[in-house]
Scaffold this motif. Structure first.
Motif, mmCIF file in Angstrom:
data_model
loop_
_atom_site.group_PDB
_atom_site.id
_atom_site.type_symbol
_atom_site.label_atom_id
_atom_site.label_comp_id
_atom_site.label_asym_id
_atom_site.label_seq_id
_atom_site.Cartn_x
_atom_site.Cartn_y
_atom_site.Cartn_z
ATOM 1 N N TRP A 355 0.823 -1.217 0.000
ATOM 2 C CA TRP A 355 0.000 0.000 0.000
ATOM 3 C C TRP A 355 0.852 1.258 0.000
ATOM 4 C CZ3 TRP A 355 -4.452 -0.424 -1.904
ATOM 5 C CH2 TRP A 355 -5.209 -1.573 -1.718
ATOM 6 N N ILE A 356 2.032 1.210 0.574
ATOM 7 C CA ILE A 356 2.955 2.349 0.459
ATOM 8 C C ILE A 356 3.258 2.603 -1.014
ATOM 9 C CG2 ILE A 356 5.329 3.122 0.908
ATOM 10 C CD1 ILE A 356 5.119 1.607 3.613
ATOM 11 N N GLY A 357 3.463 1.529 -1.759
ATOM 12 C CA GLY A 357 3.762 1.675 -3.180
ATOM 13 C C GLY A 357 2.605 2.200 -3.997
ATOM 14 N N GLN A 358 1.377 2.065 -3.491
ATOM 15 C CA GLN A 358 0.215 2.540 -4.238
ATOM 16 C C GLN A 358 -0.014 4.039 -4.084
ATOM 17 O OE1 GLN A 358 -1.619 0.408 -6.350
ATOM 18 N NE2 GLN A 358 0.203 -0.770 -5.825
ATOM 19 N N ARG A 359 0.635 4.643 -3.082
ATOM 20 C CA ARG A 359 0.467 6.097 -2.894
ATOM 21 C C ARG A 359 1.649 6.807 -3.546
ATOM 22 N NH1 ARG A 359 -1.381 8.931 2.677
ATOM 23 N NH2 ARG A 359 -3.288 7.847 2.039
ATOM 24 N N ASN A 360 1.348 7.646 -4.505
ATOM 25 C CA ASN A 360 2.377 8.275 -5.330
ATOM 26 C C ASN A 360 2.999 9.457 -4.597
ATOM 27 O OD1 ASN A 360 4.013 8.978 -7.405
ATOM 28 N ND2 ASN A 360 2.400 9.671 -8.785
ATOM 29 N N SER A 361 4.169 9.245 -4.033
ATOM 30 C CA SER A 361 4.883 10.338 -3.383
ATOM 31 C C SER A 361 6.380 10.057 -3.446
ATOM 32 C CB SER A 361 4.440 10.511 -1.920
ATOM 33 O OG SER A 361 5.084 9.602 -1.071
ATOM 34 N N ALA A 362 7.173 11.113 -3.547
ATOM 35 C CA ALA A 362 8.628 10.958 -3.595
ATOM 36 C C ALA A 362 9.152 10.348 -2.300
ATOM 37 C CB ALA A 362 9.278 12.316 -3.849
ATOM 38 N N ASP A 363 8.549 10.723 -1.171
ATOM 39 C CA ASP A 363 8.987 10.174 0.116
ATOM 40 C C ASP A 363 8.817 8.655 0.150
ATOM 41 O OD1 ASP A 363 9.662 12.650 1.020
ATOM 42 O OD2 ASP A 363 7.838 12.966 2.187
ATOM 43 N N ASN A 364 7.661 8.171 -0.317
ATOM 44 C CA ASN A 364 7.433 6.731 -0.333
ATOM 45 C C ASN A 364 8.397 6.031 -1.280
ATOM 46 O OD1 ASN A 364 5.393 6.850 1.536
ATOM 47 N ND2 ASN A 364 3.732 6.793 0.045
ATOM 48 N N ASN A 365 8.687 6.670 -2.405
ATOM 49 C CA ASN A 365 9.605 6.110 -3.375
ATOM 50 C C ASN A 365 11.003 5.912 -2.765
ATOM 51 O OD1 ASN A 365 9.497 5.352 -6.216
ATOM 52 N ND2 ASN A 365 11.062 6.890 -6.534
ATOM 53 N N ASP A 366 11.504 6.959 -2.136
ATOM 54 C CA ASP A 366 12.822 6.896 -1.500
ATOM 55 C C ASP A 366 12.829 5.897 -0.350
ATOM 56 O OD1 ASP A 366 13.703 8.808 -3.273
ATOM 57 O OD2 ASP A 366 13.411 10.487 -1.890
ATOM 58 N N PHE A 367 11.744 5.888 0.412
ATOM 59 C CA PHE A 367 11.655 4.973 1.550
ATOM 60 C C PHE A 367 11.781 3.521 1.098
ATOM 61 C CE2 PHE A 367 8.898 2.044 3.868
ATOM 62 C CZ PHE A 367 9.511 2.051 5.107
ATOM 63 N N LEU A 368 11.055 3.142 0.036
ATOM 64 C CA LEU A 368 11.073 1.747 -0.411
ATOM 65 C C LEU A 368 12.447 1.334 -0.925
ATOM 66 C CD1 LEU A 368 7.596 1.529 -2.190
ATOM 67 C CD2 LEU A 368 8.264 0.409 -0.054
ATOM 68 N N ARG A 369 13.125 2.217 -1.652
ATOM 69 C CA ARG A 369 14.466 1.882 -2.136
ATOM 70 C C ARG A 369 15.419 1.660 -0.958
ATOM 71 N NH1 ARG A 369 16.063 5.963 -7.068
ATOM 72 N NH2 ARG A 369 14.055 6.027 -8.131
ATOM 73 N N ASN A 370 15.326 2.532 0.026
ATOM 74 C CA ASN A 370 16.200 2.400 1.194
ATOM 75 C C ASN A 370 15.844 1.167 2.021
ATOM 76 O OD1 ASN A 370 18.264 3.488 3.035
ATOM 77 N ND2 ASN A 370 16.550 3.873 4.416
ATOM 78 N N LEU A 371 14.532 0.893 2.129
ATOM 79 C CA LEU A 371 14.086 -0.269 2.890
ATOM 80 C C LEU A 371 14.637 -1.562 2.293
ATOM 81 C CD1 LEU A 371 12.264 -1.567 5.086
ATOM 82 C CD2 LEU A 371 10.399 -1.512 3.408
ATOM 83 N N TYR A 372 14.694 -1.632 0.967
ATOM 84 C CA TYR A 372 15.164 -2.849 0.287
ATOM 85 C C TYR A 372 16.556 -3.243 0.781
ATOM 86 C CZ TYR A 372 16.234 -6.127 -3.470
ATOM 87 O OH TYR A 372 16.568 -7.253 -4.186
ATOM 88 N N THR A 373 17.428 -2.273 0.980
ATOM 89 C CA THR A 373 18.812 -2.568 1.380
ATOM 90 C C THR A 373 18.896 -3.085 2.814
ATOM 91 O OG1 THR A 373 19.226 -0.306 2.176
ATOM 92 C CG2 THR A 373 19.627 -0.758 -0.164
ATOM 93 N N LYS A 374 17.839 -2.866 3.611
ATOM 94 C CA LYS A 374 17.867 -3.263 5.017
ATOM 95 C C LYS A 374 17.143 -4.576 5.287
ATOM 96 C CE LYS A 374 17.948 1.577 6.526
ATOM 97 N NZ LYS A 374 17.229 2.626 7.286
ATOM 98 N N LEU A 375 16.415 -5.074 4.296
ATOM 99 C CA LEU A 375 15.598 -6.270 4.506
ATOM 100 C C LEU A 375 16.426 -7.541 4.352
ATOM 101 C CD1 LEU A 375 12.400 -5.251 2.486
ATOM 102 C CD2 LEU A 375 12.591 -5.433 4.980
ATOM 103 N N ASN A 376 16.101 -8.530 5.181
ATOM 104 C CA ASN A 376 16.708 -9.850 5.059
ATOM 105 C C ASN A 376 15.764 -10.855 4.407
ATOM 106 O OD1 ASN A 376 19.155 -9.119 6.391
ATOM 107 N ND2 ASN A 376 18.073 -9.216 8.358
ATOM 108 N N SER A 377 14.487 -10.543 4.421
ATOM 109 C CA SER A 377 13.488 -11.454 3.885
ATOM 110 C C SER A 377 13.372 -11.298 2.372
ATOM 111 C CB SER A 377 12.121 -11.171 4.533
ATOM 112 O OG SER A 377 11.084 -11.785 3.806
ATOM 113 N N GLU A 378 13.545 -12.400 1.658
ATOM 114 C CA GLU A 378 13.396 -12.351 0.202
ATOM 115 C C GLU A 378 11.949 -12.049 -0.185
ATOM 116 O OE1 GLU A 378 14.945 -15.844 -1.619
ATOM 117 O OE2 GLU A 378 16.953 -15.603 -0.737
ATOM 118 N N GLU A 379 11.008 -12.540 0.603
ATOM 119 C CA GLU A 379 9.600 -12.281 0.300
ATOM 120 C C GLU A 379 9.284 -10.792 0.382
ATOM 121 O OE1 GLU A 379 5.148 -13.469 1.936
ATOM 122 O OE2 GLU A 379 6.883 -14.632 2.566
ATOM 123 N N LEU A 380 9.806 -10.133 1.416
ATOM 124 C CA LEU A 380 9.554 -8.693 1.552
ATOM 125 C C LEU A 380 10.304 -7.904 0.475
ATOM 126 C CD1 LEU A 380 9.585 -8.204 5.435
ATOM 127 C CD2 LEU A 380 7.626 -8.353 3.898
#
Length: 501
Positions: A355-380
């Motif tokens: 749902w974060i990805g469904q809301r169009n905002s630059a903040d959400n965009n940056d957040f998701l890219r940064n979150l990817y580098t911190k995740l250990n779960s392949e599913e997430l």
């Protein structure tokens, strides 16, 4: 073997359509509840020997296609020409229903008259709950347009609802007394029939006073009054929602929807009270769901509390969706905080990411890219890839391509990143050049698949080149297979050239 594959794909070229290949989508959208009729589709024809059979079929077909005016005309013809037909009663009902769909004061008045005739001429059809509900909705719409007679009828129906609720409360109290008396009798050794005790207390055999409260007519009446006079309807809805007996759960769930459609200073408080206190889990979930539509910061406070503290994942899932729909910027901030919380349900975190990805905002965009580098779960991580692929023209295509090229990433994630890069509009020259830049056979295979989905002359040219020149016979076979799904005339000649070698 190459010729065998070519023969197979030549057959596919002349087949009716291409092979449809779609990856499994990450996440699913929840559908919204709607107040609808049970009988949107007329019954299938059942009397082929009846003189009205062909006319009924034509009317039914018109209604199913959405041609309501034509359906009304044909259903009326059934009634006028064949009043004794086995189809006549159903046709009169659907004549009124079609007119209601057309709308307008004149059509609605004609629909009301048709339903009155239905009660007189075809009482067995008129006794169905949906016929009564249709009359209530027709009258409710006429009342909204200023018809005083219908306004009085709606008010009378709602007053009857209020009386029925009071009677139900009294019946509940009587039922409780009867249960206590029956329990006492059991303890004393009296084996009196419980069903007789229930009958004497006015309870149905299902254990519900006056049957089940899942009553479309009552909901239609409340909805009609809500459109006309919210100040009068809301207190009655509040009274319905104050009930706690299991038999009224269905009616309470529908009342939650009606409350959510009228935004005033009481709406958020009422929905919050239901979300906290209603004994039925589904009713609580409905209240949480609709809180996302209420423009009140108090609603956001409650949704955050549910997300952080509730033990019920279904309820938390509803809170995630509601926060994603709320206009307050705090909704996105709360979802971002939840998405990074380790130790919580991966399914719920995945829903938050979606749902974060469904809301169009630059903040959400940056957040998701940064979150990817911190995740250990392949599913997430997979959820992040999909969410970012939905945000086009924001640099995500290049970011996805970078993931695809990263040898330190899991191969399956690299393949998915490449697929979503292709779906989100990554430049075709970059995808074509990627084939020669990678050595991993699985990734080359994925490039071939992504090219096959682009349906452009340049993609076809590259696939033909791979099929002709690649040193790996398996990759050549894959290219030939996907070329077989193309309608490009060059492909047909290419395949024939292979066969004729």
């Amino acid at each position: 073997m190459i010729k065998t594959i070519a023969l197979f794909v030549v057959a596919a070229v002349f087949a009716p359509g291409p092979v449809a290949v779609k990856p499994e989508m990450s996440g699913s959208l929840s559908s919204m509840d709607a107040m609808m009729y049970r009988n949107l589709v007329p019954p299938a024809p059942w009397a082929p020997q009846d003189a009205a059979d062909s006319l009924y079929r034509a009317a039914r077909d018109a209604l199913n296609k959405g041609d309501n005016s034509r359906a009304a005309e044909l259903f009326n013809q059934v009634v006028q020409k064949y009043p004794s037909s086995t189809y006549a009663g159903e046709s009169l009902y659907y004549y009124a229903f079609s007119l209601y769909r057309v709308g307008g004061a004149d059509k609605l008045k004609t629909a009301r008259q048709a339903l009155a005739r239905l009660s007189t001429n075809y009482p067995s059809v008129a006794k169905r709950g949906d016929a009564t509900t249709l009359r209530t909705r027709v009258c409710g719409e006429l009342a909204r347009q200023g018809d005083e007679g219908c306004a009085a009828e709606v008010n009378s129906t709602v007053s009857a609802i209020a009386r029925a609720d009071r009677d139900a409360e009294r019946a509940d109290r009587e039922a409780e007394k009867a249960d206590r008396a029956a329990d006492k009798a059991d303890r004393e050794g009296d084996k009196a029939d419980r069903s007789e005790q229930a009958r004497r207390s006015g309870r149905s055999t299902s254990g519900c006073p006056n049957g089940n409260d899942d009553d479309d007519e009552r909901v239609a009446a409340l909805n009609a009054l809500l459109q006309m006079d919210a100040d009068r309807a809301l207190p009655i809805l509040t009274q319905v929602l104050a009930r706690r007996d299991p038999c009224s759960a269905a009616l309470r769930s529908k009342a939650v929807f009606l409350v959510s459609q009228k935004h005033n200073e009481k709406t958020a408080d009422l929905l919050m009270s239901i979300a906290r206190n209603d004994p039925d889990a589904e009713v609580r979930e409905q209240a949480v769901f609709w809180l996302g539509q209420v423009p009140d910061e108090k609603a956001v406070d409650l949704l955050e509390q549910i997300l952080r503290t509730a033990k019920d994942e279904d309820l938390q899932n509803k809170a995630i969706f509601a926060l994603s729909q709320h206009r307050s910027p705090r909704g996105s901030a709360i979802l971002r905080d939840f998405a990074v919380r380790d130790g919580t349900s991966e399914d719920l975190r995945g829903q938050a990411i979606f749902w974060i990805g469904q809301r169009n905002s630059a903040d959400n965009n940056d957040f998701l890219r940064n979150l990817y580098t911190k995740l250990n779960s392949e599913e997430l991580k997979d959820k992040v890839l999909f969410s970012l692929s939905q945000r086009k023209n924001q640099g995500n295509e290049k970011w996805l391509m970078d993931i695809a090229l990263n040898n330190s990433e899991n191969i399956e994630l690299r393949k998915k990143a490449l697929f979503w890069a292709g779906q989100s509009g990554a430049g075709l020259p970059e995808i074509i050049s990627l084939y020669s830049r990678i050595n991993d056979r699985e990734m080359k295979d994925q490039v071939i698949f992504v090219l096959s989905q682009r349906h452009s002359p340049a993609a076809i040219d590259k696939l033909i080149d791979i099929a002709k020149t690649d040193k790996d016979p398996d990759l050549r076979k894959k290219a030939i297979f996907w070329l077989g799904q193309s309608r490009d005339p060059r492909v047909q000649q290419f395949l024939l050239d292979i066969i004729n070698k």
